[in-house]
Scaffold this motif. Structure first.
Motif, PDB file in Angstrom:
ATOM      1  N   LYS A 395      33.818  27.270  47.933  1.00 14.67           N
ATOM      2  CA  LYS A 395      35.190  26.882  47.654  1.00 14.67           C
ATOM      3  C   LYS A 395      35.203  25.969  46.438  1.00 14.67           C
ATOM      4  O   LYS A 395      34.213  25.321  46.173  1.00 14.67           O
ATOM      5  CB  LYS A 395      35.777  26.174  48.880  1.00 14.67           C
ATOM      6  N   PRO A 396      36.286  25.852  45.678  1.00  8.85           N
ATOM      7  CA  PRO A 396      37.565  26.533  45.832  1.00  8.85           C
ATOM      8  C   PRO A 396      37.516  27.991  45.395  1.00  8.85           C
ATOM      9  O   PRO A 396      36.755  28.360  44.511  1.00  8.85           O
ATOM     10  CB  PRO A 396      38.495  25.728  44.931  1.00  8.85           C
ATOM     11  N   PHE A 397      38.364  28.806  46.022  1.00 10.00           N
ATOM     12  CA  PHE A 397      38.433  30.223  45.693  1.00 10.00           C
ATOM     13  C   PHE A 397      39.289  30.418  44.439  1.00 10.00           C
ATOM     14  O   PHE A 397      40.314  29.764  44.282  1.00 10.00           O
ATOM     15  CB  PHE A 397      39.046  31.011  46.850  1.00 10.00           C
ATOM     16  N   ARG A 400      43.314  31.088  44.276  1.00  8.98           N
ATOM     17  CA  ARG A 400      44.340  30.109  44.647  1.00  8.98           C
ATOM     18  C   ARG A 400      45.044  29.490  43.439  1.00  8.98           C
ATOM     19  O   ARG A 400      46.168  29.057  43.522  1.00  8.98           O
ATOM     20  CB  ARG A 400      43.716  28.977  45.475  1.00  8.98           C
ATOM     21  N   HIS A 401      44.357  29.417  42.330  1.00 10.91           N
ATOM     22  CA  HIS A 401      44.893  28.744  41.144  1.00 10.91           C
ATOM     23  C   HIS A 401      44.146  29.286  39.938  1.00 10.91           C
ATOM     24  O   HIS A 401      42.968  29.556  40.065  1.00 10.91           O
ATOM     25  CB  HIS A 401      44.688  27.229  41.276  1.00 10.91           C
ATOM     26  N   PRO A 402      44.737  29.475  38.791  1.00  6.15           N
ATOM     27  CA  PRO A 402      46.126  29.220  38.415  1.00  6.15           C
ATOM     28  C   PRO A 402      47.045  30.404  38.653  1.00  6.15           C
ATOM     29  O   PRO A 402      48.219  30.320  38.318  1.00  6.15           O
ATOM     30  CB  PRO A 402      46.012  28.930  36.923  1.00  6.15           C
ATOM     31  N   LYS A 403      46.506  31.503  39.192  1.00  6.29           N
ATOM     32  CA  LYS A 403      47.399  32.640  39.451  1.00  6.29           C
ATOM     33  C   LYS A 403      47.421  32.917  40.938  1.00  6.29           C
ATOM     34  O   LYS A 403      47.051  33.993  41.387  1.00  6.29           O
ATOM     35  CB  LYS A 403      46.922  33.870  38.677  1.00  6.29           C
ATOM     36  N   GLY A 404      47.834  31.923  41.700  1.00  4.11           N
ATOM     37  CA  GLY A 404      47.803  32.059  43.140  1.00  4.11           C
ATOM     38  C   GLY A 404      49.084  32.644  43.687  1.00  4.11           C
ATOM     39  O   GLY A 404      50.167  32.121  43.484  1.00  4.11           O
ATOM     40  N   GLU A 405      48.967  33.788  44.345  1.00  5.94           N
ATOM     41  CA  GLU A 405      50.101  34.362  45.065  1.00  5.94           C
ATOM     42  C   GLU A 405      49.671  34.477  46.511  1.00  5.94           C
ATOM     43  O   GLU A 405      48.604  35.008  46.808  1.00  5.94           O
ATOM     44  CB  GLU A 405      50.445  35.749  44.508  1.00  5.94           C
ATOM     45  N   HIS A 406      50.537  34.001  47.398  1.00  2.59           N
ATOM     46  CA  HIS A 406      50.126  33.952  48.796  1.00  2.59           C
ATOM     47  C   HIS A 406      49.808  35.344  49.343  1.00  2.59           C
ATOM     48  O   HIS A 406      50.513  36.313  49.081  1.00  2.59           O
ATOM     49  CB  HIS A 406      51.231  33.330  49.647  1.00  2.59           C
TER      50      HIS A 406
END
Lengths: 821, 337
Positions: A395-397, A400-406
């Protein structure tokens, strides 16, 4: 319920014309009123949330005010199931079974993030992403854990829902809606939901035909842009120390061949001579306590990929430092001789390594899987094992950021669940072996006759959802009459993959996860882990932070002991009253913890090099008052129970096990001291500032259940002594000086290994980690006292009555979050 | 005498029973509505009835209480109802909390709402530290980009927290460098579905700063002071820069036209001159050599540098912070390669 779950059901058109039904519908308010205020919950708790559920049932929040606290011990009498905590794959079939046994109408409340959707453990290989995959849920309560008031609101919501129902439409009176039992999930290579079998078969066939290569690849799982680099096994400075070299030379003289080499301060033992070496260490060098046994996978290292690490301590000569030794084995032939003959603690510990690493231990009496089930596909702690929801090695994956879409991980899995099946799995030929294997173990035992007269042997099953197993723990007991001839503990119903997730987490990220090990003692769990990382990074802790740690730690220990006294009396049949008294003082302490750290249960309070927040003078003054009330509560519980003839006759001379046996089983903490052994890590290897405090190590002479119970009272009194000194000492420290080193979220720990241990309320809580110099651990292991103390349970119970097994388990004081991790 | 222990125990339970009435008498048998009785019984010690009459009465949440994270914005929401005014005697806490559960529609229905203004006033810069420090990785952030140049700007476009993964540990709030993500006190969230309701998006997460200042007054005040300090530092730094530039300009009068523009406005990364890039690179390298993680690399400079932190000027702190951020950006860029 939930067959038609909308809270405001309309009467269908064809029914609306039915005069009889519309008349009936006028009775709805009465009908709903009756059901809404007589919700009988099932006595059933899974994990941390269950503790908040108990608190909700206790005096302060008093669930009974809503007509919803008559906890029923059998599903036949219950109509509300509160799924409180992490649903593991191993536990899921049992939950569905219990649900099926509840009569209609029945309701399900999903309590907490884990029950809702897997929670923080979602990525784990043994965790179900939400109970609604298997049961229809009426109300969801978010939170980790939801506070008791949040649970009460959940019950109010359920009542609102019930009040919106109509007698005319409820499914349990309508013949056209069949109320069949829900299909039970099956434990195969992974958990199998029976309705999914055709789909599984189809996908497997495609995989066999070569249309799909990797079953986890099906779907739209976002791929990291670059394939993960093959991890490099950690290396660090292994120049032998002088003491270790000397010790190795001595041992080599005694053993037949050059069996021992030295790396740093650890001894590397040739596996062919491991048993002889162990004998020498135990009998000649007096290292009686084999505290921790664990496996390590050095993926990529040749020839010896696997390693088993042993940490031993001397009880008779406690000033001796830890003796660490290792045995290695190659990937092709993963075998290391069992040390069960020398230390019985290997019974559970070696089984765990076998289960998670696939290392065989020839000589072990019952080498079966322990945390997972027989038939599970793969050995999950191996570095090349990736779970169904695997994203990246650390982690971090990047998703998640900067193009994080749930996204929900289950949406990207072809089966919509946290599962993966081997492509060569032949469904036609396959039979689940999880339950059979347990039966096999019991049948194959050579059980000696204890009694003079012949009776039939009966095998009964206690747990995993039994009210007295303190969580989801299972005992399979073989009885002759009422006498226990054998007991087999079956674990893993709360195996939440703490270590696997911990090896992916950054070092700091593990801190809140340790809260969830022993959810009665989050402060102590934090402390042990902070100590480990401080040892590896050589961080010093400021004086004030040390005092704060002692204060919160000892308060936590006291609360744990006081709660245990309540639970133990519950096990003896003193239903709830002592427990409510204990929980009253516990609530007052939790209020303080909440004010200090932000959460009642999951404090997440300690940091590497200090604590998260400073205490105010006002807080300290109130902590002193609460400590005084804890003193009163302890005395009151002592008066309430110690002289009670029923308690005495149930506990005196029951469950006796000698000190030598307990040590062999690896038992530590109050259990060992109740057998007269003066061994307390706060004294023999003082950590923090414990060497400054004046306190005794109390012991009890007889090692029976009464001694174990009273030992807690005595230890509570010593904690009060320490607290009084700490409250005095902290006044001389400058406020605000609570953090050594800087507060950083990405720390890198120098490559190397360390084992740190503290005296937990249940025994020796040890943390072992290997760092490869990265932001996450290569190996992260928790030596949990509850798990290892369970080793002795069978020997404690044998020869006693079945009712005593419940009390013996209670006196062992286990918390399942820590047992199964 | 056999049985005395049991009698003794029963006496204790009887005492608990009587205590309740003794304590009740102190409040003329009207303790359920008496606030003093409530506080005394829920305090550090105290006898008598311990039960909280939820939902009519609720246990007050301490300032540090953490449940689900939320985001702070300067966008103010007019609340005219006296029941929603914390200073009014008719204040209704439950209603007030409910009024602060926003959705996109609810924000859009506010008079004078525009998305641009809403984003402008939002504290979040989209730096992503919260999503990096999150142990269960339950935070998703899309960084906004300039519609013209397509370069990332320091705002978030999308922000999600999955309640069914969040472990309420509070790390996001602890490590947020812009005082934006904070832990909420709203625990009354039980509902009937989770597919949509349990994924809080940017709009659902955002709450006005007045709400924040009410639930966590001390921390909000601290944050406010920090932000003021930061703004002051920035101003002073800009002045310093301007002064230095002016000096430089007078000294090097002949090449005044070629001097890099030392203006106060933040130079956009795209417009950086090669000199600046070089200077930054050097600063990064210098930084790499000094910090503690590599003690064998250069112990003497590290030792010299150590006493500095206590005496550092705000400018230095700011400069270092910027250098660190640049370094981190570079490292991330490197990881992505």
């Amino acid at each position: 319920m939930s067959h038609n779950a909308s809270p405001h059901d309309e009467v269908p058109a064809e029914l609306a014309q039915n005069v009889w039904l519309t008349t009936l519908a006028k009775l709805d308010p009465i009908y709903n009123w009756g059901r809404a205020y007589s919700l009988w919950p099932l006595t059933f708790g899974l994990a941390c949330c269950a503790i908040e559920m108990i608190a909700t049932g206790a005096a302060r929040y008093d669930q009974d005010r809503f007509g919803a606290a008559l906890f029923r011990a059998t599903p036949r009498q219950a109509d509300m199931m509160i799924v409180s905590g992490t649903v593991t794959k191993k536990m899921a079939p049992q939950i569905v079974r219990i649900y099926n046994q509840m009569p209609e109408p029945k309701y399900v409340i999903s309590m907490g993030a884990c029950a809702n959707g897997g929670g923080p453990f979602k990525e784990g290989y043994n965790v179900v992403s939400g109970i609604d995959k298997f049961l229809p849920v009426d109300v969801y309560i978010p939170g980790c854990p939801p506070t008791p008031q949040a649970l009460l609101l959940g019950i109010i919501r359920l009542q609102e829902k019930i009040k919106g129902q109509s007698l005319a439409t409820v499914p349990w009176y309508r013949e056209e809606i069949p109320l069949d039992a829900l299909p039970m999930p099956i434990l195969g290579p992974d958990i199998v939901a029976p309705p999914q079998l055709p789909q599984i078969e189809e996908l497997l066939a495609m995989a066999r035909a070569g249309q799909i290569t990797d079953l986890t690849d099906i779907g739209t799982k976002p791929k990291p842009k670059h394939p993960p680099k093959a991890p490099k096994p950690p290396t660090w400075d292994i120049t032998p120390t002088a003491e270790a070299t000397q010790l190795a030379a001595e041992i080599n003289r005694a053993l037949p061949a050059e069996a021992v080499t030295v790396e740093g301060n650890t001894l590397i033992v040739d596996r062919a001579h491991l048993v002889a070496f162990g004998q020498h260490v135990r009998d000649t060098l007096h290292y009686e306590l084999l505290s921790n046994v664990t496996g390590v996978d050095y993926l990529g290292r040749t020839p010896d990929r696997f390693e088993v690490v042993y940490h031993t301590y001397s009880i008779s000569q406690p000033q001796k430092p830890v003796l660490t030794f290792k045995a290695r084995c190659p990937e092709g032939n993963p075998e290391i001789p069992s040390l069960y003959g020398l230390w019985k603690t290997c019974y559970l510990q070696e089984r765990e390594i076998y289960d998670l690493y696939g290392i065989n231990f020839p000589g072990h009496p019952n080498l079966k899987r322990i945390l997972l089930w027989e038939g599970f596909n793969g050995h999950p702690m191996r570095k090349d094992y990736n779970e169904a929801y695997f994203e990246e090695q650390a982690k971090p994956f990047s998703s998640r950021h900067p193009k994080g879409e749930h996204f929900r991980a289950e949406k990207n899995n072809p089966f919509g669940r946290n599962v993966v099946y081997p492509a060569d799995w032949d469904l036609a030929q396959w039979q689940a072996e999880a339950e059979e294997s347990i039966q096999h173990v019991i049948d194959s035992r050579d059980i000696k006759q204890h009694m003079d007269f012949d009776t039939d042997r009966v095998v009964i099953n206690i747990g995993p959802h039994h009210p007295s197993t303190h969580g989801v723990f299972r005992m399979v007991v073989t009885l002759e009459g009422e006498t226990i001839v054998d007991l087999e503990p079956i674990l893993g119903y709360l195996h939440r993959n703490h270590e696997k997730i911990g090896e992916r987490n950054g070092w700091l990220m593990n801190m809140p996860y340790t809260d969830r090990l022993d959810y009665f003692n989050s402060m102590l769990n934090n402390w042990g882990y902070a100590l480990l990382v401080e040892k590896m990074t050589e961080t010093t802790v400021p004086e004030r932070a040390e005092y704060i740690r002692v204060i919160v730690g000892e308060m936590n220990r006291l609360v744990s002991h006081i709660s245990l006294l309540g639970f133990l009396m519950n096990d003896l049949g003193a239903l709830a009253t002592p427990l409510f008294y204990a929980f009253e003082v516990r609530e007052r302490v939790l209020d303080l913890f909440e004010e200090l750290s932000g959460s009642r249960l999951m404090c997440n309070y300690m940091r590497f090099g200090g604590v998260a927040y400073d205490v105010s003078t006002d807080w300290l003054a109130r902590a002193e008052q609460v400590t005084a009330s804890m003193q009163e509560a302890l005395d009151e519980l002592d008066n309430l129970m110690t002289g009670n003839e029923i308690v005495l006759s149930r506990t005196k001379d029951v469950g006796v096990l000698s000190a030598a046996e307990l040590i062999s089983h690896g038992v530590t903490g109050p259990l060992l001291r109740a057998a007269g052994v003066k061994y307390d890590i706060r004294k023999v290897e003082p950590y923090g500032i414990y060497s400054r405090f004046d306190f005794d190590i109390p012991t009890m002479p007889d090692s029976d259940l009464f001694c174990r119970f009273y030992q807690r009272v005595l230890e509570g009194r010593e904690s009060l002594k320490i607290l009084a000194q700490a409250f005095k000492g902290i006044k001389d420290t400058p406020p605000g000086d609570i953090m050594g080193g800087k507060a950083s979220y990405t720390i890198r720990v120098p490559a190397g290994e360390a084992y740190a241990r503290i005296e937990h309320s249940k025994g020796e809580l040890g943390y072992y980690a290997i760092s490869a110099g990265a932001t996450n651990a290569w190996r992260y292991r928790v030596r949990s006292p509850s798990y290892i103390n369970l080793n002795a349970l069978a020997d404690i119970c044998k020869g006693n009555k079945v009712a005593d097994a419940i009390v013996a388990l209670g006196a062992t004081d286990i918390v399942l979050g820590e047992v199964d991790r | 005498m056999f049985g005395l222990g049991i009698v003794k125990g029963l006496a204790i339970t009887l005492k608990h029973f009587i205590d309740t009435f003794v304590d009740d008498a102190k409040y003329s048998f009207n303790s359920t509505t008496n606030q003093k009785a409530f506080e005394s019984r829920q305090g550090t010690s105290g006898i008598g009835l311990f039960t909280i009459e939820y939902p009519e009465k609720k246990l007050p949440t301490p300032e540090r209480f953490r449940y689900i994270p939320f985001l702070v914005t300067d966008y103010e929401v007019p609340l005219h109802d006296p029941a929603l005014d914390p200073n009014s005697p008719q204040f209704n806490h439950t209603k007030w909390v409910e009024a602060h559960r926003f959705t996109q529609e609810k924000w859009e229905s506010l008079p004078g709402y525009t998305y641009e203004k809403w984003v402008e006033l939002h504290h979040c810069t989209g730096c992503g530290i919260c999503s990096k420090v999150c142990p269960p990785q339950c935070i998703w952030i899309t960084q906004a980009s300039d519609p013209k140049t397509n370069k990332p700007v320091s705002k978030s476009k999308a922000f999600y927290i999955d309640l069914d993964m969040c472990m309420s540990c509070g790390f996001c709030a602890e490590f947020c460098p812009f005082e934006t993500i904070r832990m909420d006190h709203d625990y009354e969230l039980a509902d009937f579905e989770r597919e949509e309701g349990h994924v809080h998006d940017y709009f659902r997460l955002t709450k006005p700063i007045s709400y924040y200042a009410t639930i966590r007054p001390a921390q909000a005040a601290q944050d406010e002071a920090d932000r003021r300090q930061k703004a002051e530092d920035e101003k002073r730094k800009a002045e310093e820069k301007a002064r230095k530039a002016a000096e430089k300009a007078t000294a090097e009068a002949k090449s005044a036209t070629a001097a890099p523009p030392p203006t106060a406005d933040k130079p956009a990364p795209a417009k950086r001159t090669p000199e600046e890039i070089q200077a930054q690179r050097e600063a990064m390298q210098a930084k790499k050599a000094t910090p503690a993680p590599a003690p064998e690399a250069a112990p003497p400079p590290a030792a010299e540098a150590k006493p500095a932190p206590a005496k550092r000027t705000p400018e230095e702190i700011q400069a270092q912070r910027e250098a660190m951020q640049a370094k981190k950006a570079a490292r991330e860029a490197g990881e992505k390669k």
